[in-house]
Enzyme design. Sequence first.
Site, PDB file in Angstrom:
ATOM      1  CB  CYS A 134      -1.055  -0.053   1.189  1.00 16.05           C
ATOM      2  SG  CYS A 134      -1.966   1.382   1.302  1.00 16.05           S
ATOM      3  CB  CYS A 137      -0.776   2.660   3.828  1.00 22.08           C
ATOM      4  SG  CYS A 137      -2.361   1.802   3.230  1.00 22.08           S
ATOM      5  CG  ASP A 138       3.107   1.536   4.560  1.00 22.72           C
ATOM      6  OD1 ASP A 138       2.607   2.054   5.522  1.00 22.72           O
ATOM      7  OD2 ASP A 138       2.858   0.334   4.286  1.00 22.72           O
TER       8      ASP A 138
END
Length: 309
Positions: A134, A137-138
């Site tokens: 992701c 997300c990261d």
Amino acid sequence: MDEQLIIIGAGPAGYTAAIYAARASLKPLLFTGGQIGGQLTTTTEVENFPGFAEGIMGPDLMFQMSEQAQKFGTRFAYEDVISVTQQSCDDVFVVTTSGGAYKSKAVIIATGATARYLGIDGEKALIGHGLTACATCDGSFYRDVPVCVVGGGDSACEEAHFLTRFASKVYIIHRRDELRASKAMQKRVLEHDKIEMIWDSTIAAYQSDKDGELESITLENLKTGEQSSLDLKCVFMAIGHTPNSSFLGDLADRDDAGFIIRKPDCTLTKTPGLFAAGDVADAIYKQAISAAGMGCWAALDAERYINQF
Ligand code: NAP
């Protein structure tokens, strides 16, 4: 009738559905399955879930959601669901699990999707330590360092383009010499000066440092068999997701990839009383917050359905 509402899945969609349904006095029974907390339990810090200005660890966020669902009367069963069927006499759903068979007026499917990985040695241990599926997300954790994306579809290209905001260099490693992504998406990455394509290649091995964080990969050219090393801080896997929907039989229609098809603007499947929320029914957005939003919709849709009786 044993239950009014059964919710299957313990991720953001399932927990949010449970919070809403429990507050509506439906006393939902939630089957957690094996991965309690869903995909967020494999991420570290979550910075984009509203309400947590300082960020929150993925497992902590899921624990909070589970506590909130329990506080209002959700009951949890730590069992894997094997199938969902419907009694022909009265349309009641029968949810068969590793622990028994349960009957319910309505069912919400919130079983999520599982990101695909390459399946090579050491992969599991690196998830959250330089290996993730992701970028949204990261991505922002990897500023001014080289990273790579694996895959050649729209997700891989979109994620690679997004990562150029942070990383010093973004490699796209693709197993063929042609991208599957749309022409517009291809143009964005092929013309970007921070993105470099590595064609006809795959990752043959990962190497980590003494703290268990990724530091390099072994690349293999699939045409020549030649191997080389590449220093990287993170690998973003974008080779597709597998929705966890195979246990449903023909109660719900699915697209070619297995994502549950919902009626427009709601969470109803083709079967009255059967609702779907979160990544199992979302091939596009795949975010915790959008899954939670769909979980809310599903609980409201289910409540309306149950109130007809
Ligand atoms: P996808 O289109 O299925 O692409 C998966 C990519 O991963 C393909 O390039 C495939 O290679 C590669 N791959 C699969 N298994 C692999 C393996 N074991 N090893 C190495 N490579 C592997 O998946 P997606 O990119 O996640 O997209 C899913 C759907 O969402 C698509 O319909 C896409 O159009 C849509 N989407 C749209 C947008 C947008 O419009 N903004 C953004 C993201 C996704 P091959 O090409 O060789 O098969």
